[in-house]
Design an enzyme around this catalytic site. Sequence first.
Site, mmCIF file in Angstrom:
data_model
loop_
_atom_site.group_PDB
_atom_site.id
_atom_site.type_symbol
_atom_site.label_atom_id
_atom_site.label_comp_id
_atom_site.label_asym_id
_atom_site.label_seq_id
_atom_site.Cartn_x
_atom_site.Cartn_y
_atom_site.Cartn_z
ATOM 1 C CB CYS A 1 -0.772 -0.028 1.315
ATOM 2 S SG CYS A 1 -2.120 -1.274 1.343
ATOM 3 C CG ASP B 1 -22.311 10.742 -16.095
ATOM 4 O OD1 ASP B 1 -21.521 10.091 -15.283
ATOM 5 O OD2 ASP B 1 -22.961 10.302 -16.893
#
Length: 236
Positions: free
Chosen positions: A45, A170
């Site tokens: 990570c 959107d």
Amino acid sequence: MSLRIGDTAPDFEAETTKGPIKFHQWLGDSWGVLFSHPRDHTPVCTTELGTVQKYLPKFEERNTKVIAISCDEVDVHGSWIEDIKETQGVPEGEQSVTCLERLSCGLQTYSSAFILFLPPSISVFEMTVAFPIIADPSRTVAQLYNMLPKESADVKMPATVRSVFILKPDKTIALQLVYPASTGRNFDEIIRVIDSLQLTSYHKVATPANWNTAAPGASTDVVIVPTVSNEVSLMY
Ligand code: BEZ
């Protein structure tokens, strides 16, 4: 219910390393990448967050905001950012800090006399993690986005897998990727798919195997989508 391409990305409010956010409001009119991490302070990570920081200009060029999520608390994210700064150095010129921030950081750390004698190519400045990291200790967002692995039913506090959601302006989901915790993601691929998604959103084309405008020698040819008639395609 699982999320599908074309679904509206669930909205949520969360604490992040950059303060509280309302997700849709934070996205504004941009494209977005939401990507999850199993835990803070873990090696894979850490390399991923360092890589995303280095790639921020590439995301910005594509009008794309990035936001990470991990199930640890904001203060743990804070100490993780210190690890990322220490281990994932960002080359000079690719850092998302301004010259003034660099100067004040340098002044706090070094005497002004020393600064005067520093060659310009030596960086005394630390990288930053300029994008927000969501803290999701309750796993609320992880559950909304199906980021938890199957074993989660048996584990009280499961860690997320490595999910990626790419969102259109959107707020609909344009792409999802899911990797196991053991495999770090390829952020060149994520940039490549953003290029494909943006091209194919605005033009009636599709991108074939290994299409890539950023890799030298790779094919940049596109395919006209089958819904375009032969007559119209001859006009291209
Ligand atoms: C890591 O980020 O290094 C990692 C996290 C969970 C499982 C395996 C690796």
